[in-house]
Write a protein that holds these residues in place. Structure first.
Motif, PDB file in Angstrom:
ATOM      1  N   GLY A 133       0.806  -1.206   0.000  1.00 13.04           N
ATOM      2  CA  GLY A 133       0.000   0.000   0.000  1.00 13.04           C
ATOM      3  C   GLY A 133       0.843   1.262   0.000  1.00 13.04           C
ATOM      4  O   GLY A 133       0.530   2.236  -0.705  1.00 13.04           O
ATOM      5  N   LEU A 134       1.929   1.263   0.767  1.00 10.57           N
ATOM      6  CA  LEU A 134       2.827   2.426   0.758  1.00 10.57           C
ATOM      7  C   LEU A 134       3.521   2.587  -0.584  1.00 10.57           C
ATOM      8  O   LEU A 134       3.746   3.715  -1.046  1.00 10.57           O
ATOM      9  CB  LEU A 134       3.853   2.279   1.885  1.00 10.57           C
ATOM     10  CG  LEU A 134       3.283   2.317   3.311  1.00 10.57           C
ATOM     11  CD1 LEU A 134       4.399   2.131   4.326  1.00 10.57           C
ATOM     12  CD2 LEU A 134       2.546   3.627   3.567  1.00 10.57           C
ATOM     13  N   ALA A 135       3.859   1.444  -1.208  1.00 17.09           N
ATOM     14  CA  ALA A 135       4.431   1.535  -2.557  1.00 17.09           C
ATOM     15  C   ALA A 135       3.421   2.137  -3.525  1.00 17.09           C
ATOM     16  O   ALA A 135       3.776   2.922  -4.425  1.00 17.09           O
ATOM     17  CB  ALA A 135       4.871   0.148  -3.023  1.00 17.09           C
ATOM     18  N   GLY A 136       2.150   1.773  -3.336  1.00 15.40           N
ATOM     19  CA  GLY A 136       1.115   2.393  -4.164  1.00 15.40           C
ATOM     20  C   GLY A 136       1.001   3.882  -3.912  1.00 15.40           C
ATOM     21  O   GLY A 136       0.790   4.663  -4.850  1.00 15.40           O
ATOM     22  N   ALA A 137       1.165   4.287  -2.649  1.00 13.55           N
ATOM     23  CA  ALA A 137       1.134   5.720  -2.354  1.00 13.55           C
ATOM     24  C   ALA A 137       2.296   6.440  -3.027  1.00 13.55           C
ATOM     25  O   ALA A 137       2.138   7.563  -3.542  1.00 13.55           O
ATOM     26  CB  ALA A 137       1.180   5.938  -0.844  1.00 13.55           C
ATOM     27  N   ALA A 138       3.474   5.807  -3.035  1.00 12.63           N
ATOM     28  CA  ALA A 138       4.613   6.403  -3.731  1.00 12.63           C
ATOM     29  C   ALA A 138       4.338   6.516  -5.225  1.00 12.63           C
ATOM     30  O   ALA A 138       4.699   7.516  -5.871  1.00 12.63           O
ATOM     31  CB  ALA A 138       5.870   5.569  -3.471  1.00 12.63           C
ATOM     32  N   THR A 139       3.682   5.489  -5.781  1.00 17.81           N
ATOM     33  CA  THR A 139       3.336   5.540  -7.205  1.00 17.81           C
ATOM     34  C   THR A 139       2.359   6.666  -7.498  1.00 17.81           C
ATOM     35  O   THR A 139       2.460   7.347  -8.522  1.00 17.81           O
ATOM     36  CB  THR A 139       2.731   4.189  -7.636  1.00 17.81           C
ATOM     37  OG1 THR A 139       3.641   3.145  -7.322  1.00 17.81           O
ATOM     38  CG2 THR A 139       2.445   4.176  -9.117  1.00 17.81           C
ATOM     39  N   VAL A 140       1.408   6.863  -6.605  1.00 20.02           N
ATOM     40  CA  VAL A 140       0.467   7.977  -6.769  1.00 20.02           C
ATOM     41  C   VAL A 140       1.212   9.307  -6.736  1.00 20.02           C
ATOM     42  O   VAL A 140       0.914  10.228  -7.513  1.00 20.02           O
ATOM     43  CB  VAL A 140      -0.622   7.921  -5.679  1.00 20.02           C
ATOM     44  CG1 VAL A 140      -1.464   9.193  -5.683  1.00 20.02           C
ATOM     45  CG2 VAL A 140      -1.507   6.706  -5.877  1.00 20.02           C
ATOM     46  N   GLY A 141       2.201   9.407  -5.849  1.00 23.19           N
ATOM     47  CA  GLY A 141       3.000  10.630  -5.808  1.00 23.19           C
ATOM     48  C   GLY A 141       3.748  10.880  -7.110  1.00 23.19           C
ATOM     49  O   GLY A 141       3.791  12.008  -7.614  1.00 23.19           O
TER      50      GLY A 141
ATOM     51  N   VAL B  10       3.186  11.338   4.701  1.00 20.82           N
ATOM     52  CA  VAL B  10       4.621  11.654   4.746  1.00 20.82           C
ATOM     53  C   VAL B  10       5.322  11.104   3.513  1.00 20.82           C
ATOM     54  O   VAL B  10       6.191  11.772   2.915  1.00 20.82           O
ATOM     55  CB  VAL B  10       5.234  11.098   6.045  1.00 20.82           C
ATOM     56  CG1 VAL B  10       6.756  11.212   6.008  1.00 20.82           C
ATOM     57  CG2 VAL B  10       4.676  11.839   7.252  1.00 20.82           C
ATOM     58  N   LEU B  11       4.973   9.880   3.117  1.00 22.10           N
ATOM     59  CA  LEU B  11       5.606   9.280   1.938  1.00 22.10           C
ATOM     60  C   LEU B  11       5.254  10.052   0.683  1.00 22.10           C
ATOM     61  O   LEU B  11       6.111  10.255  -0.201  1.00 22.10           O
ATOM     62  CB  LEU B  11       5.159   7.817   1.809  1.00 22.10           C
ATOM     63  CG  LEU B  11       5.804   7.025   0.669  1.00 22.10           C
ATOM     64  CD1 LEU B  11       7.302   6.914   0.888  1.00 22.10           C
ATOM     65  CD2 LEU B  11       5.184   5.634   0.579  1.00 22.10           C
ATOM     66  N   LEU B  12       4.020  10.510   0.581  1.00 20.66           N
ATOM     67  CA  LEU B  12       3.610  11.299  -0.581  1.00 20.66           C
ATOM     68  C   LEU B  12       4.431  12.581  -0.674  1.00 20.66           C
ATOM     69  O   LEU B  12       4.949  12.932  -1.748  1.00 20.66           O
ATOM     70  CB  LEU B  12       2.118  11.612  -0.466  1.00 20.66           C
ATOM     71  CG  LEU B  12       1.487  12.390  -1.616  1.00 20.66           C
ATOM     72  CD1 LEU B  12       1.527  11.567  -2.888  1.00 20.66           C
ATOM     73  CD2 LEU B  12       0.046  12.760  -1.275  1.00 20.66           C
TER      74      LEU B  12
ATOM     75  N   ALA C 146       8.924  15.564  -3.038  1.00 16.32           N
ATOM     76  CA  ALA C 146      10.011  16.471  -2.692  1.00 16.32           C
ATOM     77  C   ALA C 146      11.345  15.961  -3.216  1.00 16.32           C
ATOM     78  O   ALA C 146      12.147  16.736  -3.769  1.00 16.32           O
ATOM     79  CB  ALA C 146      10.062  16.664  -1.175  1.00 16.32           C
ATOM     80  N   LEU C 147      11.605  14.670  -3.066  1.00 14.86           N
ATOM     81  CA  LEU C 147      12.863  14.117  -3.569  1.00 14.86           C
ATOM     82  C   LEU C 147      12.945  14.213  -5.079  1.00 14.86           C
ATOM     83  O   LEU C 147      14.006  14.516  -5.642  1.00 14.86           O
ATOM     84  CB  LEU C 147      13.006  12.663  -3.121  1.00 14.86           C
ATOM     85  CG  LEU C 147      13.281  12.438  -1.623  1.00 14.86           C
ATOM     86  CD1 LEU C 147      13.338  10.952  -1.321  1.00 14.86           C
ATOM     87  CD2 LEU C 147      14.589  13.113  -1.212  1.00 14.86           C
ATOM     88  N   ARG C 148      11.826  13.940  -5.740  1.00 11.03           N
ATOM     89  CA  ARG C 148      11.856  14.026  -7.200  1.00 11.03           C
ATOM     90  C   ARG C 148      12.082  15.466  -7.666  1.00 11.03           C
ATOM     91  O   ARG C 148      12.867  15.716  -8.592  1.00 11.03           O
ATOM     92  CB  ARG C 148      10.531  13.489  -7.748  1.00 11.03           C
ATOM     93  CG  ARG C 148      10.555  13.306  -9.259  1.00 11.03           C
ATOM     94  CD  ARG C 148      11.594  12.266  -9.667  1.00 11.03           C
ATOM     95  NE  ARG C 148      11.692  12.155 -11.089  1.00 11.03           N
ATOM     96  CZ  ARG C 148      10.965  11.319 -11.828  1.00 11.03           C
ATOM     97  NH1 ARG C 148      10.089  10.528 -11.215  1.00 11.03           N
ATOM     98  NH2 ARG C 148      11.103  11.261 -13.121  1.00 11.03           N
ATOM     99  N   ALA C 149      11.426  16.423  -7.012  1.00  5.78           N
ATOM    100  CA  ALA C 149      11.625  17.821  -7.375  1.00  5.78           C
ATOM    101  C   ALA C 149      13.036  18.273  -7.040  1.00  5.78           C
ATOM    102  O   ALA C 149      13.672  19.012  -7.811  1.00  5.78           O
ATOM    103  CB  ALA C 149      10.600  18.695  -6.646  1.00  5.78           C
TER     104      ALA C 149
END
Length: 862
Positions: free
Chosen positions: A310-318, A399-401, A406-409
């Motif tokens: 689920g957290l990986a999915g949240a990262a994908t949404v981000g 937080v993960l989102l 932020a890391l990508r930017a």
């Protein structure tokens, strides 16, 4: 420019953070993805807490059916008690019971056997005097009234001619005021704790030993026992409702221990001696704690895996939000806003859907508890714990989102690294499948080894790593398939299949989106495989309990009867003839055990559901053939083709691995019709197998005057708790698979949405160049269908294979045949395939619709 010099006609520019919630409406699919991702994660977290807590409540519910109803609280027993001590002891118990929160105690008194009681008929009968608070309310009055006096059992009254108004002429007893229906085994649950004294002990016809005579009130009992010595037993119990949660059980045990300690101390202080003080339900409480701990530790790694997905999915949404809002991110970075601010912008847009999804997931987990959790109440603190876990998961998603965006930017605009390929290559080069394979091997080595012998623990203790073994195998296979797909798509540029443009185009789109495709493939394989493992092993445990109990008992019920029934001197009552069969047991030593059966009725009454009915009918027909010098027999287990026994020379006409009552032990089934009267007389034991309950069989046999004993039924023959614990554990694995299935479907839709603009532009241009709508549908169906079909096929094959290889290792009663196996695969496979086709069709419709409604000029301008 100072504010006082700024033109009033030019309003201040609004920051995107203030309009972020409204701006999020521009991409409904992203909102749906963020909402469902948070919903699934919080649902899984709270569901795990409620599931584990409900397992403890379910264990208490099951144990409540195996413990006497008046033994849920403390029990005080005083054998060989003097009549003068009864009242002081009961007063001590009553005083301390009120102090510790227990109600009015129930006092049961039984005298010893009183021989020679003459009720005016001139004959003496052995009886036992009994009294229990409210006991006559649990008896069925046949004749007479509830006036103070004595109630005599109907069996003795009919045999001796006793009627209301009769009196014992050789003792100073109250008169008989009623005739009641005798209690028989299995006794009603209201008499469970004293059934050894309350149930009439009648072993031989016309010889009543220990007929129980109940006093309607305490004064009548005291009057009847005034001239007798010590009573057989004093029992004090409490009418306590069964605890439904561990907190209630612990509270009852704590108060009971305090009560028994105070009673013991005061009895010794008053010189009343010691009593047997016990809490029978304390053992059930310990079992419930063990069951809840076992399920909790077993669910822990699975829950962590599901939440990780689920957290990986949240990262994908981000990441999807970053791609969709790249122009805005570039603009805000150019204006000097930092990467954290950009991450907070993503949270501002998607935070409300995430929070609503998380809250909806927790509420959904609470409302749907009966659909996935064991059928028991969960503790009062379970809801608060579940809410805390769901809140922590929700905070982690937010937080993960923020972190991912932020890391990508920061990587793109802060450090000037325009391509994250180095990080992707590093992740792709890690041999994840070797790590998961190591976990699978470790889990296999810790698979449970209980069930090899009959003396298994009531609650199987499963190592958490052993439980994660099936999931680790499925994940390993999914990672291997994803790596092969990664390599294959990387080399797909060599494919030249322009004669099939729809297929060629589908392959090129897959190759262009290797990362999302492999991610979807891993999640989908894990979902289908986990769902297959969980549902197969859970349903296998249900089937194993049903079949093993049926084989162990031999039918729905088994009741031993007197030999006259086996010899044919007594026939079964008409009410049992159509639903029952009689069989005899003869132990021949090294040759094995011989069951003497009736071929005409055996298959209709005995449990043969685990055997092919055609083979059973064929072998029973062979047993009905005219006898010759040998006795036809069906051999069981490792029995030889022929055998010489005291019943004659046995000749096998067929063979089965597992037979009712015998199980897999060596033996034979021989027809009763092939034995003469002399050989039938050698059979020492006869019993009745019936499709009716033990109560119905016992009542019919009593009405027919047939002596019977040692009744057994499928519901109580085996301890079902070990089967339930395994079933409850793997039902959560099924829930995990279903949750991952929704996540896989969502990942596929997100992958389509991430590539929407480029696919829409390419598709629209292709249609302008003459691509037909049918070819467009075929191209997208090929692209998405390959991913879905590969995931479903690999997941089903892997999951069912792993389940078939490990289901017997999770069997808590491997000592009892038949072995556990997979059942009902066709409906499950069809359901998974139909669901996969539905998701694929929806994804294709979204992709085709975006192409057919696109405006090429606007796409080129953007």
């Amino acid at each position: 420019m100072p504010a006082w010099r700024r033109s009033p006609s030019r309003p201040l520019p609004r920051l995107p953070w203030t309009t972020a919630p409204r701006a999020a409406l521009s991409s409904p699919l992203t909102l749906v993805a963020a909402t469902i991702t948070a919903l699934l994660s919080c649902f899984l977290g709270m569901g795990a807490v409620l599931h584990a807590s409900a397992s403890g409540g379910s264990t208490l519910d099951y144990q409540a059916t195996t413990v006497c109803p008046d033994a849920y609280g403390p029990v005080i027993t005083k054998p060989r008690v003097e009549p003068a001590q009864v009242r002081p002891i009961t007063e001590v118990v009553e005083r301390h019971a009120a102090t510790h929160g227990f109600g009015t105690p129930t006092v049961s008194l039984f005298s010893g056997l009183v021989p020679g009681a003459d009720f005016g008929t001139g004959d003496g009968y052995t009886v036992r005097l009994a009294y229990r608070d409210g006991g006559t309310d649990q008896l069925s009055l046949v004749r007479g009234s509830d006036s103070p006096g004595l109630w005599v059992g109907r069996d003795l009254a009919d045999f001796a001619g006793i009627e209301p108004g009769s009196r014992v002429v050789n003792a100073d007893w109250p008169g008989v005021t009623g005739i009641y229906a005798d209690l028989h085994n299995p006794a009603p649950r209201a008499w469970c704790s004293v059934q050894d004294l309350a149930v009439q002990n009648r072993l031989v016809d016309h010889i009543a030993t220990g007929s129980v005579v109940f006093a309607t009130d305490r004064a009548s009992f005291d009057e009847a026992t005034r001239q007798h010595g010590a009573l057989e037993r004093l029992t004090i119990t409490f009418s306590t409702p069964p605890p439904r949660t561990l907190a209630e059980a612990e509270d009852t045990r704590r108060r009971g221990e305090a009560l028994l300690a105070d009673v013991r101390e005061e009895l010794r202080a008053q010189g009343l001696g010691d009593a047997l003080l016990s809490q029978p339900f304390a053992r059930s409480t310990d079992l419930a704690q063990q069951a809840q701990e076992t399920v909790t530790w077993s669910l822990l790694p699975l829950t962590a895996l599901g939440i990780g997905v689920g957290l990986a999915g949240a990262a994908t949404v981000g990441l999807q939000w970053y791609h969709r809002r790249h122009a805005l991110v570039r603009l805000q970075s150019a204006r000097g806003h930092g990467s954290v601010a950009v991450g907070l912008l993503a949270a501002a847009e998607l935070g409300l859907p995430v929070v609503l999804g998380g809250v909806a997931g927790a509420v959904l987990a609470r409302l749907t508890v009966p659909l996935y959790a064991p059928p028991g109440l969960f503790g009062s603190g379970a809801e608060l714990t579940g809410v805390a876990v769901a809140g922590g998961i929700l905070l982690a998603v937010l937080v993960l989102l923020v972190t991912v965006v932020a890391l990508r930017a920061h990587r793109e605009f802060g450090l000037g690294l325009t391509s994250p390929r180095r990080g992707r290559r590093l992740l792709a080069s890690v041999p994840w499948e070797l790590l998961t394979a190591g976990v699978a091997v470790l889990g296999w080595s810790r698979l449970p080894r209980y069930g090899d012998v009959a003396s298994t623990a009531p609650v199987p203790r499963t190592d958490p790593l052993a439980l994660i073994y099936p999931v680790a195998v499925v994940l390993t296979v999914g990672l291997v398939v994803a790596r092969l797909a990664w390599w294959g798509l990387g080399s797909s540029h060599r494919l030249r299949w322009w004669s099939r443009p729809a297929v060629q185009w589908a392959v090129r789109r897959l190759a262009h989106a290797r990362a999302p495709v492999t991610g979807v493939l891993v999640v989908a394989v894990l979902a289908v495989g986990t769902l297959a493992v969980g549902s197969s092993i859970a349903s296998g445990q249900q089937q194993a309990l049903a079949v093993k109990s049926g084989v162990f008992v031999g039918a729905e019920s088994r009741t031993d009867v007197e030999n006259a029934v086996g010899r044919g001197d007594l026939a079964l009552p008409d009410s049992l003839a159509r639903s029952s069969t009689v069989f005899g047991t003869f132990d021949t030593g090294d040759v094995g055990t011989v069951l003497v059966i009736d071929p005409e009725t055996f298959a209709e009454a005995a449990f043969v559901e685990h055997l092919p009915r055609e083979d059973v009918d064929r072998m029973l027909a062979a047993l009905r053939s005219p006898p010759d010098d040998t006795v036809p027999a069906i051999r069981v287990g490792g029995a030889a083709e022929t055998a010489t026994t005291a019943l004659g020379e046995l000749r096998a006409v067929g063979a089965i691995d597992v037979a009712p009552v015998l199980g897999a032990q060596q033996g034979y089934l021989v027809p009763r019709t092939a034995l003469d009267a002399q050989r039938i007389d050698q059979v020492p034991q006869w019993a009745v197998l019936s499709t009716l309950s033990v109560e119905a069989v016992g009542a019919a046999l009593r009405d027919a005057g047939v002596v019977h004993m040692n009744a057994a039924d499928r519901d109580t023959a085996l301890d079902a708790l070990p089967f339930y614990v395994v079933e409850w554990t793997f039902s959560f694995v099924t829930l995990l698979g279903a949750t991952l299935g929704v996540a896989a479907a969502l990942s596929l839709l997100i992958a389509v949405e991430v590539r929407r603009r480029q696919n829409t532009l390419a598709g629209a241009l292709a249609m302008r160049m003459g691509l037909r709508s049918r070819s467009l549908w075929a191209s997208h169906a090929t692209e998405l269908g390959v991913v879905a079909f590969s995931a479903i096929a690999v997941g089903l094959v892997c999951g069912l294979t792993v389940a078939a290889g490990s289901i017997q290792r999770f069997d808590p009663a491997r000592w009892l045949p038949p072995a556990s196996g997979l059942t009902g695969l066709t409906p499950f496979v069809v359901t998974v395939v139909v669901a996969g086709l539905g998701v694929t069709a929806v994804a294709c419709w979204i992709a085709v619709r975006s192409v057919r409604t696109a405006r090429v000029a606007e796409l080129l301008r953007d």
